[in-house]
Design a protein around this motif. Structure first.
Motif, short mmCIF file in Angstrom:
data_model
loop_
_atom_site.label_atom_id
_atom_site.label_comp_id
_atom_site.label_asym_id
_atom_site.label_seq_id
_atom_site.Cartn_x
_atom_site.Cartn_y
_atom_site.Cartn_z
N PRO A 1 15.02 5.14 3.19
CA PRO A 1 14.51 6.26 2.37
C PRO A 1 14.56 6.42 0.93
O PRO A 1 13.80 7.01 0.41
CB PRO A 1 15.49 7.39 3.30
CG PRO A 1 16.68 6.47 3.55
CD PRO A 1 16.04 5.02 3.81
N GLY A 2 15.72 5.74 0.32
CA GLY A 2 15.66 5.89 -1.15
C GLY A 2 15.59 7.38 -1.73
O GLY A 2 16.51 8.12 -1.06
N SER B 1 8.76 1.19 3.49
CA SER B 1 8.68 0.84 4.71
C SER B 1 8.14 -0.55 4.89
O SER B 1 7.21 -0.96 4.25
CB SER B 1 8.06 1.84 5.77
OG SER B 1 8.69 2.96 5.35
N ILE B 2 8.78 -1.45 5.71
CA ILE B 2 8.07 -2.47 6.53
C ILE B 2 7.31 -2.21 7.89
O ILE B 2 8.08 -1.99 8.67
CB ILE B 2 8.95 -3.75 6.30
CG1 ILE B 2 9.35 -4.24 5.19
CG2 ILE B 2 8.23 -5.06 7.13
CD1 ILE B 2 10.26 -5.33 5.02
N VAL B 3 6.10 -2.13 7.91
CA VAL B 3 5.54 -1.92 8.99
C VAL B 3 5.09 -2.96 10.09
O VAL B 3 4.54 -3.94 9.61
CB VAL B 3 4.17 -1.01 8.91
CG1 VAL B 3 3.58 -0.43 10.18
CG2 VAL B 3 4.23 0.11 7.78
N ASP C 1 3.88 0.97 20.10
CA ASP C 1 3.78 2.00 18.97
C ASP C 1 4.46 1.38 17.73
O ASP C 1 5.23 0.45 17.95
CB ASP C 1 4.55 3.37 18.96
CG ASP C 1 3.99 4.31 17.97
OD1 ASP C 1 3.10 4.08 17.47
OD2 ASP C 1 4.93 5.49 18.01
N ARG C 2 3.85 1.58 16.73
CA ARG C 2 4.30 0.76 15.25
C ARG C 2 5.79 1.03 15.32
O ARG C 2 6.32 2.03 15.51
CB ARG C 2 3.41 1.42 14.13
CG ARG C 2 2.07 1.15 14.24
CD ARG C 2 1.19 1.94 13.10
NE ARG C 2 1.67 3.19 13.31
CZ ARG C 2 1.25 4.08 12.29
NH1 ARG C 2 0.81 3.92 11.18
NH2 ARG C 2 1.52 5.44 12.50
N ILE C 3 6.37 0.00 14.59
CA ILE C 3 7.78 -0.07 14.25
C ILE C 3 7.95 -0.09 12.81
O ILE C 3 7.30 -0.94 11.90
CB ILE C 3 8.68 -1.39 14.91
CG1 ILE C 3 8.47 -1.17 16.45
CG2 ILE C 3 9.97 -1.42 14.29
CD1 ILE C 3 8.76 -2.54 16.99
N PHE C 4 8.88 0.74 12.25
CA PHE C 4 9.15 1.01 10.76
C PHE C 4 10.26 0.46 10.47
O PHE C 4 11.69 1.02 10.87
CB PHE C 4 8.81 2.27 10.24
CG PHE C 4 7.37 2.76 10.27
CD1 PHE C 4 6.63 2.55 9.06
CD2 PHE C 4 6.88 3.28 11.57
CE1 PHE C 4 5.00 3.30 9.33
CE2 PHE C 4 5.63 3.79 11.54
CZ PHE C 4 4.60 3.43 10.51
N SER D 1 0.77 -1.41 -0.21
CA SER D 1 -0.12 -0.12 0.11
C SER D 1 1.17 1.17 0.09
O SER D 1 2.14 1.17 0.47
CB SER D 1 -0.89 0.07 1.13
OG SER D 1 -1.70 1.20 1.36
N THR D 2 0.24 2.34 -0.54
CA THR D 2 1.05 3.50 -0.45
C THR D 2 0.90 3.92 1.00
O THR D 2 0.07 3.53 1.79
CB THR D 2 0.38 4.50 -1.43
OG1 THR D 2 -0.90 4.80 -0.95
CG2 THR D 2 0.84 4.32 -2.78
N GLY D 3 1.97 4.68 1.44
CA GLY D 3 1.86 5.28 2.74
C GLY D 3 2.49 6.63 3.11
O GLY D 3 2.98 7.27 2.08
N GLY D 4 2.77 7.13 4.37
CA GLY D 4 3.61 8.32 4.57
C GLY D 4 2.71 9.54 4.29
O GLY D 4 1.54 9.35 3.93
#
Length: 225
Positions: free
Chosen positions: A76-77, A60-62, A69-72, A2-5
Motif C-alpha cells: 500500500p505504501g 502491486s504484482i498482479v 479471479d486475479r490475485i494481487f 503500468s499504472t493501475g488502480g
C-alpha cells in the motif's frame, strides 16, 4: 510496468472517452513515483496527484491464473497516508461525479470505523455531485481483512449514490463464513459458476437496506447484477 488502480484506470479511461477528469492521489518520491507521474503527465493528467517523502509509491504484482479471479500482491505504501486533506473539494464541487476506489487498501480509510472515509463522502454530498464507491478484495488474515466492514458500510453508504463491489468482495464482507466455505468448495474454479442468483438478490437488497441509492454487483464474465 503500468499504472493501475481506480485513480489511473478509471480516470484515464474516462479521459480517453472525452470526459473531463481530474485525478487525486499520492505517490512516493521514488523511482516508481517518477514513472507514475511521467505516464500521467504525458496524458495531461498529473496535476492532482501529490508526491510524499513519507512512504514509498504503492505497487502491486498482479497474478492472473486461468478460471480464478486475479490475485494481487500489494504494497500500500503512501496510499495508507491518503486522507481528507488530499482532496481538492473546490474541484469536487464543480464535478458531476466523484469516484473513490479501494478504501479496503487504504489504512486511514478503514481505521476508527471508517471515520475518514465517512468524513470525505459527507463533505462531497454537500455539493450537487454524484458519489461512487468501489472496493477491492481483502486477505481475511490481513489488517483490513479483520476490520468490521459491515459497520463501515452502514456509516458511509447513506452518502453513496452508486456502490459497485464485485460479488466476491461483498460476499466476503457480508457473509464471511459462507464465503470461506465456498472458497474451499470451488478451489481452482470460477466461484461465479456456483453462486445462485438468489444470493445476489439478497446481497443487493442488503446493500440498499444499508442506505446506498444504486447497488451494482460485478459478476466477472457473467456481467453485472
Amino acid at each position: 510496468i503500468s499504472t493501475g488502480g481506480a485513480v489511473s484506470n478509471t480516470g484515464i479511461a474516462l479521459s480517453i472517452l472525452g470526459i473531463g477528469t481530474r485525478l487525486m492521489g499520492k505517490v512516493g518520491k521514488d523511482y516508481f513515483g517518477d514513472i507514475v507521474m511521467k505516464i500521467l503527465e504525458e496524458r495531461g493528467m498529473g496535476g492532482g496527484v501529490k508526491a510524499s517523502g513519507l512512504a514509498s509509491t504503492s505497487y502491486s504484482i498482479v497474478i492472473s491464473p486461468p478460471s480464478i479471479d486475479r490475485i494481487f500482491l500489494h504494497e500500500p505504501g503512501v496510499n495508507d497516508l491518503f486522507d481528507f486533506e488530499d482532496i481538492d473539494f473546490e474541484i469536487v464541487g464543480r464535478s458531476r461525479l466523484f469516484h473513490f476506489g479501494y478504501p479496503t487498501a487504504m489504512r486511514k480509510m478503514y481505521m476508527n470505523d471508517g471515520n475518514e472515509l465517512v468524513r470525505i463522502f459527507e463533505k462531497v454530498k454537500t455539493y450537487d455531485t454524484t458519489t461512487s464507491l468501489d472496493l477491492s478484495l481483502t486477505d481475511p488474515d490481513s489488517e483490513p481483512g479483520k476490520v468490521n466492514w459491515r459497520n463501515i458500510l452502514k456509516r458511509v453508504l447513506p452518502w453513496v449514490d452508486i456502490f459497485i463491489p464485485s460479488m466476491e468482495e461483498i460476499f466476503c464482507i457480508l457473509r464471511n463464513r459462507e464465503y470461506l466455505e465456498l472458497c474451499k468448495a470451488t478451489q481452482g474454479k470460477d466461484m461465479m459458476d456456483s453462486v445462485d442468483m438468489s444470493l445476489l438478490q439478497e446481497l443487493g437488497e442488503e446493500l440498499i437496506g444499508l442506505g446506498v441509492k444504486i447497488a451494482v454487483i460485478k459478476c466477472g464474465r457473467k456481467g453485472y447484477y
